[in-house]
Enzyme design. Sequence first.
Site, PDB file in Angstrom:
ATOM      1  N   SER A 185       0.793  -1.226   0.000  1.00 57.64           N
ATOM      2  CA  SER A 185       0.000   0.000   0.000  1.00 57.64           C
ATOM      3  C   SER A 185       0.824   1.275   0.000  1.00 57.64           C
ATOM      4  O   SER A 185       0.315   2.337  -0.369  1.00 57.64           O
ATOM      5  CB  SER A 185      -0.936   0.003   1.207  1.00 57.64           C
ATOM      6  OG  SER A 185      -0.209  -0.026   2.422  1.00 57.64           O
ATOM      7  N   HIS A 213      -5.411  -4.268  -0.784  1.00 56.27           N
ATOM      8  CA  HIS A 213      -5.366  -3.215  -1.804  1.00 56.27           C
ATOM      9  C   HIS A 213      -5.422  -3.776  -3.223  1.00 56.27           C
ATOM     10  O   HIS A 213      -5.274  -3.024  -4.182  1.00 56.27           O
ATOM     11  CB  HIS A 213      -4.105  -2.365  -1.621  1.00 56.27           C
ATOM     12  CG  HIS A 213      -4.144  -1.491  -0.412  1.00 56.27           C
ATOM     13  ND1 HIS A 213      -4.612  -0.194  -0.423  1.00 56.27           N
ATOM     14  CD2 HIS A 213      -3.791  -1.727   0.876  1.00 56.27           C
ATOM     15  CE1 HIS A 213      -4.540   0.324   0.787  1.00 56.27           C
ATOM     16  NE2 HIS A 213      -4.037  -0.586   1.598  1.00 56.27           N
ATOM     17  N   LYS A 243     -12.231  -1.030   1.394  1.00 55.63           N
ATOM     18  CA  LYS A 243     -11.482  -0.236   0.419  1.00 55.63           C
ATOM     19  C   LYS A 243     -12.243  -0.223  -0.911  1.00 55.63           C
ATOM     20  O   LYS A 243     -13.205   0.522  -1.049  1.00 55.63           O
ATOM     21  CB  LYS A 243     -10.058  -0.766   0.306  1.00 55.63           C
ATOM     22  CG  LYS A 243      -9.265  -0.555   1.608  1.00 55.63           C
ATOM     23  CD  LYS A 243      -7.846  -1.027   1.519  1.00 55.63           C
ATOM     24  CE  LYS A 243      -7.039  -0.621   2.747  1.00 55.63           C
ATOM     25  NZ  LYS A 243      -7.544  -1.180   4.023  1.00 55.63           N
TER      26      LYS A 243
END
Length: 396
Positions: A185, A213, A243
Amino acid sequence: MSNVLNTFLDENLLALQAQGLYNEIDPVEGANGPIIKVGGKQLVNLSSNNYLGLATNDELKKIAQDTIASYGVGAGAVRTINGTLDLHVKLEETLAKFKGTEAAISYQSGFNCNMAAISAVMDKNDAILSDALNHASIIDGCRLSKAKIIPFAHADMDDLRAKAKDATESGLYNKVMVITDGVFSMDGDIAKLPEIVEIAKEFDLITYVDDAHGSGVTGKGAGTVKHFGLQHDIDFQIGTLSKAIGVVGGYVAGKKNLIDWLKVRSRPFLFSTALPPGDVAAITRAVEMIMESTELHDKLWENGQYLKDGLAKLGFNIGDSETPITPCIIGEEKLTQQFSKRLLEEGVYAKAIVFPTVPKGTGRVRNMPTAAHTKEMLDEALAIYEKVGRELEVIK
């Protein structure tokens, strides 16, 4: 307050502030979309993990509202008593389909997943080979397991192979696991999963990928494991639902017997109230949307490349990101904090990332373009980056 505690807190808070390592929290006034309001000011938002813009999606908001009307605001119990709603079952079936596995289990957060899954399988008689840049939740999960933690140099397959050989041939451990983020990330690079799987097969390592991610971002949305076609070779696929999915929570996907084991031995599942029904319904629909169309995924990557090209052309050091995550590496911590502050003053919210999140001397402003940004928003951000970059002599 205890005098010794008061002294400890005051001294250490002052030390962090002096080093440029104290993080100020800025409350967002309203929804966390591509444009946000902070301190009454409208800003282009480049700090959110809301990759696909789903956190503010109208369809998902309506689903959550309707579900709350029917099911209430909370699940009412832990999963193993009577907190497992039919909604949870549908969600986990959808997640397994999404990740290409036999089964899946949901948790209250992505951080919880790593605390739950690692310690449910690994113990003091085992060893874990962990990438040196793995996320803090992986590090904490490894520590909780009491297994021997053996870091390997970031994405260095020669180092991993050597340490896997030493660990498995030493006779000291019952099981050896290799753990990596799917997408890192802070730098935006992708794990070398094909090589990791090859080494794991050679030394019979348990494979564990945290794709927080990557889910919704890589592999046309299906994630980093499916990007490489390795869903049948990775034992643990970990992901977050907060996310790209846009809501809250996390999950583990894998073989049915693994998921069955986690349901009876992972402590966050056993001792925390289940995800609330409105969130569960919204998550399920969000995952379905990602499986049905790559439109949002494609827009995310288009915007990511546009911002990368613009920042690189201006002369910023954007590292070697392979994903829409775009760091502007400044270096010194105080300058990084100052750079971020000036961006905010000019109209861009892009948070400074400094030690201990990244190594000292590698402070950066991390940019997270999303599918919800327009080209006009990104152009405005680039103009502000140029102004602040020249003012602070980060670029010439």
